[in-house]
Enzyme design. Structure first.
Site, PDB file in Angstrom:
ATOM      1  N   LYS A  79       0.845  -1.206   0.000  1.00  0.00           N
ATOM      2  CA  LYS A  79       0.000   0.000   0.000  1.00  0.00           C
ATOM      3  C   LYS A  79       0.873   1.247   0.000  1.00  0.00           C
ATOM      4  CE  LYS A  79      -3.944   1.803   2.710  1.00  0.00           C
ATOM      5  NZ  LYS A  79      -4.801   1.539   3.896  1.00  0.00           N
ATOM      6  N   SER A 154      -9.679   1.425   2.901  1.00  0.00           N
ATOM      7  CA  SER A 154      -8.841   2.223   2.029  1.00  0.00           C
ATOM      8  C   SER A 154      -7.759   1.424   1.296  1.00  0.00           C
ATOM      9  CB  SER A 154      -8.159   3.320   2.843  1.00  0.00           C
ATOM     10  OG  SER A 154      -7.309   2.741   3.820  1.00  0.00           O
ATOM     11  N   SER A 178      -9.719  -0.982   7.094  1.00  0.00           N
ATOM     12  CA  SER A 178      -9.172  -0.825   5.747  1.00  0.00           C
ATOM     13  C   SER A 178      -8.440  -2.028   5.156  1.00  0.00           C
ATOM     14  CB  SER A 178      -8.251   0.380   5.697  1.00  0.00           C
ATOM     15  OG  SER A 178      -9.023   1.534   5.560  1.00  0.00           O
TER      16      SER A 178
END
Ligand code: GLN
Length: 513
Positions: A79, A154, A178
């Site tokens: 990420k 996310s 997330s």
């Protein structure tokens, strides 16, 4: 068997033994990226060159007779709120565009130490604030199961990359869901570790008391493998717990049956409104599987969990407003042009040029959701309001912690849906922040309490979208949760570990266009 069908455990095994060349593994994954990335938009950065260089050095290392690491040759996505020295980190924000990391996050260092190959950095909601990845300043990531739908967020880029076979496993971060929610929406296993088990050093902070890095993978065993590599004490993170066997053990100890297991079903979650009936049904079937293997199921109560979302939306923005203060165009972040800043300073007469520069840089650099959170957080922490908001939210947090402790006196694990609905459509919730916030009702209490939880695939909707279930346990029960998720996989003969047919998804989108 095609390379893409190997689990991380299998692929690493083959690379270690020399029966699979790490470059061939990369070829397979970059081949998929070539085919699908233009549709999915999961990556913000592809690291092709460094990945192949690493593959070659792995080959050399093996040729020298040295033993390869536990993740040998596993193509992994990371990420884009985790730092890798020399590479950009954007956090999905314009404010960090062009910035390059000056050091590497501990979790990434540990992946590399075990010979994983980082192939790229994935899209996310700006500063990890969101549940659909639509808050990224750069692109909208699509769900590989249906390109009209969001992958969740996310960590949506990481989820889409793994679900779309463009990476074998990925790292995400979970502040309020997330990792688990995108895993649920994309048919993957997503694991949020006990707070303090995984280092946050080199993770760009959103809400420091809630953030935790964890894996997204296709199977529970793969998630456990990655977790075992990234977990453990890190002197560079003051909230990192001292290593325990629980974190560092290799492999999972699978129970033979569930005769001694009591699964709690939180009444407040079972009665929650807004849950899709297909999700409820899938959960009931999951419970049935646990029951059929000997588990006892009982209803438990978490009376204060109804305050979790409200407490979170005071605590997380408060911490975020403090953490994001450093992005001011001077210490960090893009600086607005001097002309613009001077104009802003004029408009706010008396504040001077420096304040104008801060204002302009932050207004240009941060998107709407991040600005909203900074405003809420700054307000909640301001003198005179601190007790009414932050203080109260902290007390609610304490009560929620106690609720879980009490529940774990009556059962060992709790089962709940991961998200109230399967993946929703792109654009469906962007104008209604509260509807978006509600996608995390089931995941946020876990971060508030600092406990571990795993989301695993447990069903499909009639429209063919994956549905996720979530197992929560007391602090330190990380491996047990992953083992139970694997137990479920085996009990259901891996019926829910499937891959989307991207061809079908693409055709469906083309037909609609
Ligand atoms: N969706 C939640 C939020 O917007 C959680 C995000 C996260 O876990 N990073 O804050």
């Amino acid at each position: 068997m095609s390379i893409l069908e190997l689990t991380a455990t299998e692929l690493a095994g083959q690379v270690q033994s020399g029966s699979l060349d790490p470059e061939s593994a990369l070829d397979a994954y970059f081949g998929e990226i070539q085919k699908s990335e233009s549709h999915l938009k999961a990556f913000l950065l592809l690291m092709r060159e460094s990945a192949y260089a690493q593959a070659r050095s792995l080959r050399a290392k093996r040729a020298e007779g040295r033993t390869l690491g536990r993740l040998a040759g596993v193509p992994m996505a990371v990420k884009d709120n985790l730092l890798i020295e020399g590479f950009p980190v954007t956090c999905g924000s314009r404010i960090l565009q062009g910035y390059r990391s000056s050091y590497t996050a501990t979790v990434v260092e540990r992946l590399i130490r075990e010979d994983a190959i980082v192939i790229g950095k994935t899209n996310l909601d700006e500063f990890a604030m969101g549940s659909s990845t639509e808050n990224s300043a750069f692109q909208i990531t699509r769900n590989p199961w249906d390109l009209e739908r969001v992958p969740g967020g996310s960590s949506g880029g990481s989820a889409a990359a793994v679900a779309g076979s463009m990476a074998l496993a990925a790292l995400g971060s979970d502040t309020g869901g997330s990792i688990r929610q995108p895993a649920g929406l994309c048919g993957l296993v997503g694991f949020k570790p006990t707070y303090g088990f995984v280092s946050r050093y080199g993770l760009v902070a959103f809400a420091s008391s809630l953030d935790q890095v964890g894996p997204l993978a296709r199977t529970a065993a793969d998630a456990a493998l990655v977790f075992g590599v990234i977990a453990g004490h890190d002197p560079k993170d003051s909230t990192s717990l001292v290593s325990s066997n629980e974190m560092n053990a290799h492999g999972l100890e699978l129970p033979k049956d569930l005769n001694n297991v009591v699964v709690g079903v939180p009444k407040e979650f079972a009665d929650a409104s807004g849950v899709d009936p297909e999700v409820t049904q899938a959960l009931e079937k999951t419970l049935e599987v646990f029951r059929s293997r000997g588990a006892r199921v009982r209803s438990v109560t978490l009376p204060h969990v109804k305050f979790a979302l409200a407490a979170y939306y005071v605590l997380a923005p408060s911490e975020a407003s403090a953490n994001l203060a450093r992005f001011d165009g001077v210490r960090y972040g893009n600086r607005a042009s001097e002309r613009e800043s001077a104009r802003a300073a004029d408009a706010d007469s008396g504040e001077g040029e420096l304040i104008g520069l801060y204002k302009r840089s932050r207004t240009e650099g941060f998107g709407r959701e991040v600005q909203r959170r900074i405003l809420i957080g700054t307000f909640a922490l301001s003198q005179g309001y601190y007790e009414a908001y932050y203080g109260k939210a902290q007390r609610a947090r304490g009560l929620i912690v106690q609720d879980f402790e009490k529940a774990f006196g009556e059962c060992q694990i709790l089962l709940a849906p991961t998200a109230p609905t399967p993946a929703f459509k792109v654009g469906e919730k962007t104008d209604d922040p509260v509807a978006m916030y509600l996608s995390d009702v089931f995941t946020i209490p876990v971060n508030i309490a600092g406990i571990p939880a795993v989301s695993f695939p447990c069903g499909f909707s009639r429209a063919g979208l994956p549905i996720g279930a979530q197992l929560m346990g007391p602090k330190g029960s990380d491996r047990r949760l992953l083992a139970l998720a694997q137990f479920f996989e085996e009990a259901t003969e891996k019926a829910f570990i499937r891959r989307p047919s991207m061809g079908k998804a693409k055709k469906a989108t083309e037909a609609r266009e």
